[in-house]
Design a protein around this motif. Structure first.
Motif, PDB file in Angstrom:
ATOM      1  N   CYS A  84       0.838  -1.189   0.000  1.00 10.13           N
ATOM      2  CA  CYS A  84       0.000   0.000   0.000  1.00 10.13           C
ATOM      3  C   CYS A  84       0.881   1.250   0.000  1.00 10.13           C
ATOM      4  N   GLY A  85       0.595   2.152  -0.885  1.00  7.69           N
ATOM      5  CA  GLY A  85       1.351   3.398  -0.958  1.00  7.69           C
ATOM      6  C   GLY A  85       1.227   4.260   0.281  1.00  7.69           C
ATOM      7  N   LEU A  86       0.207   4.027   1.088  1.00 10.27           N
ATOM      8  CA  LEU A  86       0.032   4.827   2.295  1.00 10.27           C
ATOM      9  C   LEU A  86       0.956   4.404   3.429  1.00 10.27           C
ATOM     10  N   ASP A  87       1.585   3.245   3.315  1.00  7.27           N
ATOM     11  CA  ASP A  87       2.481   2.781   4.374  1.00  7.27           C
ATOM     12  C   ASP A  87       3.619   3.770   4.606  1.00  7.27           C
ATOM     13  N   LYS A  88       4.240   4.249   3.522  1.00  4.98           N
ATOM     14  CA  LYS A  88       5.329   5.224   3.639  1.00  4.98           C
ATOM     15  C   LYS A  88       4.813   6.533   4.233  1.00  4.98           C
ATOM     16  N   PHE A  89       3.625   6.946   3.799  1.00  2.00           N
ATOM     17  CA  PHE A  89       3.033   8.174   4.322  1.00  2.00           C
ATOM     18  C   PHE A  89       2.780   8.051   5.823  1.00  2.00           C
TER      19      PHE A  89
ATOM     20  N   VAL B  37       4.372  10.423   8.743  1.00  2.00           N
ATOM     21  CA  VAL B  37       3.507  11.137   9.685  1.00  2.00           C
ATOM     22  C   VAL B  37       3.925  10.817  11.117  1.00  2.00           C
ATOM     23  N   GLU B  38       4.204   9.548  11.368  1.00  2.00           N
ATOM     24  CA  GLU B  38       4.638   9.161  12.714  1.00  2.00           C
ATOM     25  C   GLU B  38       5.968   9.821  13.074  1.00  2.00           C
TER      26      GLU B  38
ATOM     27  N   PHE C 273       2.434  10.991  15.342  1.00  2.00           N
ATOM     28  CA  PHE C 273       1.094  10.390  15.295  1.00  2.00           C
ATOM     29  C   PHE C 273       1.216   8.966  14.803  1.00  2.00           C
ATOM     30  N   LYS C 274       0.889   8.007  15.667  1.00  2.00           N
ATOM     31  CA  LYS C 274       0.992   6.592  15.304  1.00  2.00           C
ATOM     32  C   LYS C 274      -0.352   6.124  14.754  1.00  2.00           C
ATOM     33  N   THR C 275      -0.368   5.799  13.476  1.00  5.10           N
ATOM     34  CA  THR C 275      -1.583   5.337  12.819  1.00  5.10           C
ATOM     35  C   THR C 275      -1.858   3.890  13.208  1.00  5.10           C
TER      36      THR C 275
END
Length: 156
Positions: free
Chosen positions: A118-123, A127-128, A133-135
Motif C-alpha cells: 500500500c502506498g500509504l504505508d510510507k506516508f 507522519v509518525e 502520530f501513530k496510525t
C-alpha cells in the motif's frame, strides 16, 4: 489488481473466540454467528442481509445492531457507507488481506482491490516520524463509476 478479492486469512470460528477475548468482549453465540456471516460474505452486508443470511432461529434486529456496534467499536468489523448513505458491514481489515474499496456511485456496487504493498504505508511512517502520530489503521474508499455503469452513463 484483483477485483472482489476473497478473505483469505480470516480466523476460524475457534479464533473468533480468541479475537473477541483480545478485545475484551465476551463470546456469545450471536457475535460468533454475525462474525461468521460477515466472514463468509464476499461483499459488505446490511443488517437486513445479515438477518436473512442467518440460518435457523433469528435474533431480533436490535440484537444484530447492538452486536455490530460493539464489533465495530472493537475494530473486529468495519462500516462502509453506500451511495444512499446506508451502512453496510464487513470484517475488519485486521482480519483479512489488506484491501481498498472502489464504490460505484451509480449502482452502489463495492469492489475490493487487494494491495500487496500500500502506498500509504510510507506516508503513515513519515507522519509518525514528523508529527508523532501513530496510525493504527487506515481505510481508502474511492468513489466513481464502475465499468458496467460507464456505458449507461455515456448514452444518457
Amino acid at each position: 489488481m484483483k477485483r472482489k478479492t476473497e478473505n483469505s486469512s480470516t480466523p476460524s470460528s475457534k479464533n473468533w473466540q480468541q479475537a473477541l477475548k483480545k478485545k475484551n468482549l465476551s463470546h456469545t453465540i450471536w457475535r460468533q454467528i454475525i462474525l461468521e456471516t460477515l466472514d463468509s460474505s464476499k461483499k459488505p452486508m446490511s443488517i437486513m442481509e445479515i438477518y436473512r443470511a442467518i440460518k435457523g432461529p433469528k435474533p431480533h434486529f436490535s440484537t444484530i445492531y447492538r452486536n455490530l456496534k460493539r464489533l465495530v467499536d472493537a475494530k473486529l468489523a468495519d462500516v462502509v457507507e453506500t451511495r444512499d448513505r446506508s451502512s453496510q458491514y464487513i470484517i475488519s481489515e485486521a482480519y483479512t488481506a489488506h484491501t481498498h474499496k472502489l464504490i460505484c456511485t451509480e449502482c452502489g456496487n463495492i469492489f475490493f482491490v487487494k494491495t500487496e504493498e500500500c502506498g500509504l504505508d510510507k506516508f503513515e511512517k513519515s507522519v509518525e516520524k514528523e508529527l508523532g502520530f501513530k496510525t493504527e489503521h487506515h481505510s481508502v474508499n474511492l468513489y466513481g463509476i464502475c465499468s458496467e455503469c460507464q456505458p449507461t452513463i455515456s448514452k444518457s
